[in-house]
Scaffold this active site. Structure first.
Site, PDB file in Angstrom:
ATOM      1  N   CYS A  65     -28.535  28.653  18.932  1.00  0.00           N
ATOM      2  CA  CYS A  65     -29.815  28.252  18.334  1.00  0.00           C
ATOM      3  C   CYS A  65     -29.622  27.034  17.448  1.00  0.00           C
ATOM      4  CB  CYS A  65     -30.349  29.367  17.435  1.00  0.00           C
ATOM      5  SG  CYS A  65     -31.086  30.704  18.349  1.00  0.00           S
ATOM      6  N   TYR A 108     -32.271  41.981  18.995  1.00  0.00           N
ATOM      7  CA  TYR A 108     -33.568  41.448  19.407  1.00  0.00           C
ATOM      8  C   TYR A 108     -34.281  42.473  20.313  1.00  0.00           C
ATOM      9  CZ  TYR A 108     -31.713  37.362  17.135  1.00  0.00           C
ATOM     10  OH  TYR A 108     -31.183  36.524  16.191  1.00  0.00           O
ATOM     11  N   GLY A 135     -18.674  29.383  21.460  1.00  0.00           N
ATOM     12  CA  GLY A 135     -19.772  28.889  20.624  1.00  0.00           C
ATOM     13  C   GLY A 135     -19.286  27.914  19.585  1.00  0.00           C
TER      14      GLY A 135
HETATM   15  C1  FMN Z   1     -25.295  28.448  15.276  1.00  0.00           C
HETATM   16  C2  FMN Z   1     -25.272  29.642  16.172  1.00  0.00           C
HETATM   17  C3  FMN Z   1     -26.374  29.925  16.966  1.00  0.00           C
HETATM   18  C4  FMN Z   1     -26.367  31.010  17.844  1.00  0.00           C
HETATM   19  N1  FMN Z   1     -27.422  31.225  18.673  1.00  0.00           N
HETATM   20  C5  FMN Z   1     -27.375  32.212  19.597  1.00  0.00           C
HETATM   21  C6  FMN Z   1     -28.401  32.357  20.568  1.00  0.00           C
HETATM   22  O1  FMN Z   1     -29.348  31.572  20.650  1.00  0.00           O
HETATM   23  N2  FMN Z   1     -28.307  33.393  21.447  1.00  0.00           N
HETATM   24  C7  FMN Z   1     -27.229  34.243  21.444  1.00  0.00           C
HETATM   25  O2  FMN Z   1     -27.179  35.153  22.261  1.00  0.00           O
HETATM   26  N3  FMN Z   1     -26.234  34.103  20.553  1.00  0.00           N
HETATM   27  C8  FMN Z   1     -26.264  33.098  19.655  1.00  0.00           C
HETATM   28  N4  FMN Z   1     -25.218  32.914  18.808  1.00  0.00           N
HETATM   29  C9  FMN Z   1     -23.973  33.670  19.017  1.00  0.00           C
HETATM   30  C10 FMN Z   1     -23.014  32.845  19.877  1.00  0.00           C
HETATM   31  O3  FMN Z   1     -23.565  32.583  21.163  1.00  0.00           O
HETATM   32  C11 FMN Z   1     -21.651  33.516  20.053  1.00  0.00           C
HETATM   33  O4  FMN Z   1     -21.847  34.737  20.717  1.00  0.00           O
HETATM   34  C12 FMN Z   1     -20.978  33.762  18.718  1.00  0.00           C
HETATM   35  O5  FMN Z   1     -21.028  32.610  17.896  1.00  0.00           O
HETATM   36  C13 FMN Z   1     -19.523  34.174  18.901  1.00  0.00           C
HETATM   37  O6  FMN Z   1     -18.828  33.192  19.640  1.00  0.00           O
HETATM   38  P1  FMN Z   1     -17.900  32.086  18.918  1.00  0.00           P
HETATM   39  O7  FMN Z   1     -16.902  32.839  18.083  1.00  0.00           O
HETATM   40  O8  FMN Z   1     -17.249  31.332  20.054  1.00  0.00           O
HETATM   41  O9  FMN Z   1     -18.777  31.211  18.087  1.00  0.00           O
HETATM   42  C14 FMN Z   1     -25.233  31.855  17.893  1.00  0.00           C
HETATM   43  C15 FMN Z   1     -24.133  31.589  17.061  1.00  0.00           C
HETATM   44  C16 FMN Z   1     -24.142  30.493  16.226  1.00  0.00           C
HETATM   45  C17 FMN Z   1     -22.920  30.212  15.390  1.00  0.00           C
END
Ligand code: FMN
Length: 390
Positions: A28, A191, A345
């Site tokens: 997001c 959600y 992410g």
């Molecule tokens: C800034 C930000 C926005 C995110 N937006 C979403 C989203 O729109 N939908 C979703 O399922 N997860 C969202 N997440 C979760 C990430 O997709 C991901 O699952 C989570 O950050 C863990 O992965 P990472 O350790 O590689 O960041 C968001 C995470 C962050 C940090």
């Protein structure tokens, strides 16, 4: 090129081939206006395509206006919103990557402030409507707020359920119209669809609540309705919270059953996240059932055991996500059969060219052939001295 590097093997799902196993996790940006993508979205998503992630997912796109997390979330409930995304999709295609959209409804966690404004992440209130947007009525399986001080959602009745189901279907069609080649249903993080699954969000006493079968009914109906509305060729993902990590909540055993059922409904990949139903989650570092009570459980790859068990027991492909930061770690996840794909992410926000750097460090791309031509000729570490000052 060294021995097979699994991270860079293409993966064919239905009629779509992902060029490698690296996926941009939905992120997001809280930067849309009336749900419409802005130049920021182009810059943000196109960078990951220049970086050559195999599949680039959009952030959660709301299937209806009341399903936005914040007033600044991306929307896909009208055609203008879809059209605003077309140039982004075209660019991702041009880079040889696949564009995917995450379809979402925030349910009782809607109507909040973006994280980077004052009182970020908290529910909107009428007093600060001028700066942060006006609050709206949220919906959920049951009239239960996420926590004290949060909006009281309205429980969806039969018409409401039909409306939301149709909103997912229409959104899916719209996304495909402008060229998206993969879709993900957001069933995680507290959600709407997750709150139907979890006993902590769903206290209905009709067909859509009660035992596991009842609680799975609506998410499964949405998955089946979307699958029926899109061409066979299109891969459909579902992101789930594999565990709530809370007493009396959704458990990994439930996720295995859900994954099988989603597979039967035509879902191709289970994206294994966790948490979000409300309160502080207690994550587990393994699938033995032993609870860990501190945040230290969020170690690198802390959710990989969920993907591994779900993949082994459901016979549906999985995607691992959560603190996957190192190319060798990612390679090991794929090579060991824990998951078919890795979603990344925050590390990709930190370094959008992570896939290209990973290809270099794993010996897959010693000659910079994966890089966009505009950069390839100049970034060669061995020849940089020659290309200086042209
Ligand atoms: C800034 C930000 C926005 C995110 N937006 C979403 C989203 O729109 N939908 C979703 O399922 N997860 C969202 N997440 C979760 C990430 O997709 C991901 O699952 C989570 O950050 C863990 O992965 P990472 O350790 O590689 O960041 C968001 C995470 C962050 C940090």
């Amino acid at each position: 090129m060294t021995d097979t590097v699994h991270l860079f093997e293409p993966l064919r799902i239905r009629d779509t081939t992902l060029p490698n196993r690296i996926v941009v996790s939905p992120l997001c940006q809280y930067s849309a206006i009336d749900g419409l993508a802005q130049p920021w979205h182009f810059a943000h998503l196109s960078t990951f395509a220049r970086g050559k992630a195999g599949l680039v997912f959009t952030e959660a796109a709301a299937v209806e206006a009341r399903g936005r997390i914040t007033p600044d979330c991306l929307g896909i409930w009208n055609d203008d919103q879809a059209e605003a995304l077309r140039p982004i999709v075209d660019f991702i295609d041009e880079m040889g990557c696949v564009a995917g959209m995450q379809l979402a409804h925030a349910g009782r966690k809607a109507s909040t402030r973006a994280p980077f404004v004052a009182k970020g992440g908290s529910p909107l209130s009428p007093e600060d409507a001028a700066e942060a947007g006006a609050p709206w009525q949220t919906v959920a399986p049951s009239a239960l707020p996420v926590a004290d001080g949060w909006h009281l959602p309205e429980a969806l009745d039969a018409d409401g359920l039909a409306e939301v189901r149709q909103a997912f279907v229409d959104a899916a069609r719209r996304a495909l119209e402008v060229g998206f080649r993969a879709l993900e249903l957001h069933m995680a993080h507290g959600y709407l669809l997750h709150s139907f699954l979890s006993p902590l969000g769903n206290q209905r006493d009709d067909d859509y609540g009660g035992d596991l079968e009842g609680r799975m009914r609506f998410p499964l109906e949405v998955a089946a309705a979307v699958r029926a509305a899109i061409p066979d060729a299109v891969p459909l993902f579902a992101r789930i919270s594999a565990i709530d990590g809370r007493e009396g909540g959704w458990e990994l055993d439930d996720s295995v059953i859900l994954a099988r059922r989603l597979g039967e409904a035509g879902v191709d990949v289970i994206d294994c996240s966790s948490g979000g139903i409300g309160g502080a989650p207690r994550f587990r570092s393994d699938d033995s059932g032993k609870p860990l009570t501190t945040d230290s459980a969020r170690e690198p790859g802390f959710q990989v055991p969920f993907a591994r068990r779900i993949r082994a027991e459901s016979e549906v492909r999985t995607m691992a996500v959560g603190v996957i930061v190192d190319p060798r770690q990612a390679e090991e996840i794929i090579a060991s059969g824990s998951a078919d794909l890795v979603a990344i992410g925050r590390e990709l926000m930190y370094n959008p060219f992570w896939p290209l750097h990973a290809a270099e460090s794993l010996g897959v791309d010693p000659d910079y052939e994966m890089w966009p031509k505009q950069y390839a000729w100049a970034v060669d570490r061995r020849a940089q001295i020659k290309t200086m000052n042209r």
